[in-house]
Design an enzyme around this catalytic site. Structure first.
Site, PDB file in Angstrom:
ATOM      1  N   LYS A   1       0.699  -1.195   0.466  1.00  0.00           N
ATOM      2  CA  LYS A   1      -0.211   0.089   0.158  1.00  0.00           C
ATOM      3  C   LYS A   1       0.655   1.370  -0.080  1.00  0.00           C
ATOM      4  CE  LYS A   1      -4.339  -2.161   1.652  1.00  0.00           C
ATOM      5  NZ  LYS A   1      -3.729  -3.699   2.217  1.00  0.00           N
TER       6      LYS A   1
HETATM    7  C1  LIG Z   1      -4.522  -4.294   1.848  1.00  0.00           C
HETATM    8  C2  LIG Z   1      -3.555  -6.240   1.319  1.00  0.00           C
HETATM    9  C3  LIG Z   1      -4.290  -6.703   0.575  1.00  0.00           C
HETATM   10  C4  LIG Z   1      -5.272  -7.136   0.013  1.00  0.00           C
HETATM   11  O1  LIG Z   1      -5.371  -5.764  -1.072  1.00  0.00           O
HETATM   12  P1  LIG Z   1      -7.044  -5.533  -1.982  1.00  0.00           P
HETATM   13  O2  LIG Z   1      -6.055  -3.937  -2.801  1.00  0.00           O
HETATM   14  O3  LIG Z   1      -7.529  -4.688  -0.959  1.00  0.00           O
HETATM   15  O4  LIG Z   1      -7.460  -6.639  -2.622  1.00  0.00           O
HETATM   16  C5  LIG Z   1      -3.058  -7.790   0.964  1.00  0.00           C
HETATM   17  N1  LIG Z   1      -2.322  -8.356   1.401  1.00  0.00           N
HETATM   18  C6  LIG Z   1      -1.757  -7.031   1.766  1.00  0.00           C
HETATM   19  C7  LIG Z   1      -0.676  -7.217   2.629  1.00  0.00           C
HETATM   20  C8  LIG Z   1      -2.771  -5.976   2.296  1.00  0.00           C
HETATM   21  O5  LIG Z   1      -2.244  -5.276   2.984  1.00  0.00           O
END
Ligand SMILES: *Cc1c(COP(=O)(O)O)cnc(C)c1O
Length: 499
Positions: A109
Site C-alpha cells: 500500500k
Molecule cells: C491490503 C492488502 C491486501 C489486499 O489488497 P486489496 O487491494 O484490498 O485487495 C493483501 N495483502 C496485504 C498485505 C495487504 O495489506
C-alpha cells in the site's frame, strides 16, 4: 473526466474525484473511458519507474499539468523506498514474486499511499478549493500505517484512521498507535473491519455530516482504495514487472502473463484489470482469497453473499466480506449498466447478497479465476517455499502462492506468472515461524521478530526495530456509535474540546 458507477450524471474532473472519494449517489468514480496506451510495451519497458508512472498516470489525471504530476511522482518515490527501488522481483522458474513491500511501512500500500497525498494536495489547488481536507480511513491493518506515513504532516490535510480492535497483527497495531505526527488520529474500533469500513462509508455518505464539516472548513475524503488516487499508482507496477520480464528475455514481445493477487477490497487486482485495459497482455487474473472466501464463491457461482461470519485469519489484510472495488469491475464488464449496478449494490446492502446475470458471469470468468487457501494451506505454503527455495513469503503472499499451485495443478497452465507479494514477512513473524515449524506459543510478535531474524539470518527491517519501545501516542477505543464524535473532536467541531 470521471463518472459514477451508479448512474449519477454529472461528470467530474480527476481532481474532484480525488478530493471527494465517493460519488454523490454513493457510487464509485470510474474513468469516462480507458484507452489503450499509445506507447509500445518495449518503449515502456525501457523507462525508469518514475517516468513509467508519469506515462500511465497522465492517462488518468488529465487535469494535472505535466510538471505538477512529475513533481508528485518524484517526491513520492525517493529514499523512502529501500535501495531507492520501488519494487524487486524474485523469480523461481516461471513464477515471479513481485515484492511490493520495500516502502516505509513494509506493505504494497506504500506504493500508492506515498503518492496519493501529493496528488491530493495538487488536486486542492487545481480545484481552487479553500477548505482543508480530513481523510477518513478504515484499515484492516496495512492501509492505516501506510496512510499515516504518507500523510504525515502534509499541509492542509488531517487524517483519522479506524482499525478493528482485534483485527490486526500486534505489529500492525503498534505501527499505528505509536505513529507521531501533528495531523493524525488513530481509533481502535470495537468491531471488525467491515464495521470500520461501514462506519467510514456512513459518515462519507451523510450529506448532513459532510455539510457540518464543510461549514467548519473541512472536506471529508477517504484514502481507501475506493479513491481513484489509490488505484492508479498500482497499475504502474504491473507494467514495470512486465517490462522487467521482457528485458530479461523471460517473455517474448506481447506474450501473455498471469497475475495472482491476494485479494481483500479488490483494489490491487482491479488495478491489474485496468492494466489489461491499457494494453498489458494478461491471460488470467487469479483472485486469491483466504478463508473469508466471498470472492471465491462469487467468481465461481455468480452469487455474492456477505451473510456469513467474518473470520480473523493469519492474513488480516484480506479479512473482508465486502470488497468495494468489485463494483467498478462489474460496471465495466456489464458495459456500464449503472441501473444493474445500483440494483446489485442495493440488494447487497439490504438483503445481504446479489446474483449477477449469466452473461455477465461468463465475461467475468473469461478473465478471472479464483480459489482460496485455508489457514493450514497458507502455513504450508510458507513452509514449502522456504524449504525448497530458501525464500520467505508473508501470509498474504502465501495465500496467493497456495492458490496458484492449485490453479497450476488443475489447469496445467504453464504461462509465466506474476504473484503480487504484498507484505514483508517480518510484519507477521509469528505466523511465519509457525510455517517454519518453530513453536511460538510462549512468545509475542515482537519477540518473534528476533527469533525469525536469527533463524533465517535475515535482518529485521529498520522500521520494525524497537517498535515496542516507542511511546504509545493513540489509545482511543470507541464503540461504533462514538466514532463520529471522536472525529468531530479531532477536527474541533461541536464536541467538547476539554474532553
Ligand atoms: C491490503 C492488502 C491486501 C489486499 O489488497 P486489496 O487491494 O484490498 O485487495 C493483501 N495483502 C496485504 C498485505 C495487504 O495489506
Amino acid at each position: 473526466m470521471y463518472k459514477s458507477t451508479r448512474g449519477y450524471e454529472k461528470l467530474v474532473s480527476s481532481s474532484y474525484a480525488i478530493i471527494n472519494g465517493l460519488a454523490e449517489d454513493k457510487g464509485l468514480y470510474v474513468p469516462f473511458k480507458i484507452h489503450k496506451l499509445k506507447n509500445s510495451l518495449e518503449y515502456l519497458a525501457g523507462l525508469p519507474y518514475e517516468e513509467l508512472a508519469f506515462c500511465i498516470l497522465k492517462e488518468f489525471l488529465d487535469d494535472f499539468c505535466d510538471d505538477d504530476l512529475r513533481d508528485c511522482i518524484y517526491k513520492a518515490y525517493d529514499k523512502k523506498f529501500e535501495d531507492n527501488k520501488i519494487l524487486q522481483i524474485k523469480s523461481i522458474s516461471n513464477t515471479h514474486f513481485l515484492e511490493l513491500y520495500h516502502g516505509p511501512t513494509l506493505a504494497f500500500k506504500d506504493v500508492a499511499l506515498c503518492l496519493f497525498p501529493y496528488l491530493l494536495n495538487k488536486a486542492l489547488i487545481n480545484n481552487k478549493q479553500k477548505e482543508n481536507i480530513l481523510i477518513l480511513t478504515a484499515t484492516s491493518g496495512d492501509t492505516g500505517k501506510a496512510a499515516l506515513e504518507g500523510f504525515s504532516d502534509i499541509p492542509r490535510i488531517k487524517i483519522a484512521v479506524l482499525y478493528p480492535k482485534d483485527g490486526t497483527s500486534l505489529i500492525q497495531k503498534l505501527q499505528m498507535i505509536t505513529h507521531r505526527s501533528n495531523n493524525s488520529l488513530v481509533i481502535s474500533l470495537n468491531g471488525n473491519f467491515d464495521d470500520a469500513q461501514n462506519c467510514i462509508k456512513n459518515i462519507l455518505n451523510d450529506s448532513k455530516i459532510k455539510k457540518e464539516f464543510n461549514d467548519n472548513g473541512f472536506i471529508l475524503s477517504s484514502a481507501n482504495s475506493i479513491n481513484i488516487g489509490r488505484l492508479f499508482p498500482q497499475i504502474v507496477y504491473y507494467f514495470y514487472a512486465y517490462g522487467n520480464l521482457l528485458n530479461k528475455n523471460i517473455i517474448k514481445h506481447n506474450e501473455k502473463i498471469n497475475i495472482v493477487v491476494p485479494t481483500g477490497n479488490f483494489g490491487n487486482i482491479l488495478s491489474a484489470y485496468y492494466a489489461k485495459k491499457l494494453g498489458l497482455p494478461i491471460n488470467k487474473l487469479i483472485c486469491a482469497s483466504n478463508e473469508n472466501n466471498v470472492l471465491f464463491d462469487f467468481i465461481n457461482t455468480g452469487i455474492y453473499d456477505r451473510r456469513r461470519i467474518l473470520k480473523v485469519t493469519n492474513s488480516p489484510s484480506m479479512d473482508i466480506l465486502i470488497s468495494s472495488n468489485l463494483e467498478r469491475l462489474l460496471y465495466d464488464l456489464s458495459n456500464e449498466d449503472s441501473i444493474l449496478i445500483k440494483n446489485l449494490m442495493n440488494s447487497l446492502e439490504i438483503q445481504g447478497f446479489y446474483e449477477i446475470p449469466k452473461s455477465l458471469k461468463e465475461k467475468l470468468n473469461e478473465i478471472f479465476y479464483s480459489d482460496f487457501a485455508t489457514e493450514k494451506e497458507s502455513i504450508n505454503a510458507i513452509n514449502k517455499v522456504y524449504k525448497n527455495f530458501n525464500y520467505l513469503i508473508d501470509p498474504h503472499t502465501a495465500v496467493a502462492y497456495s492458490v496458484y499451485e492449485k490453479y497450476k495443478e488443475k489447469t496445467k497452465d504453464k504461462t509465466q506468472t506474476i504473484i503480487a507479494s504484498t507484505a514483508s514477512p517480518f510484519k507477521f513473524p509469528k505466523t511465519i515461524l509457525q510455517g517454519l515449524n518453530v513453536n511460538t506459543s510462549n512468545i509475542n510478535d515482537i519477540e518473534a521478530l528476533n527469533v525469525l531474524s536469527k533463524k533465517t539470518t535475515l535482518p529485521i527491517p529498520t522500521s520494525l526495530k524497537n517498535l515496542d519501545k516507542k511511546p504509545i501516542i493513540h489509545n482511543n477505543i470507541c464503540p461504533k456509535d462514538k466514532v463520529l464524535q471522536a472525529i468531530e473532536n479531532f477536527a474541533h467541531i461541536g464536541g467538547d474540546l476539554l474532553d
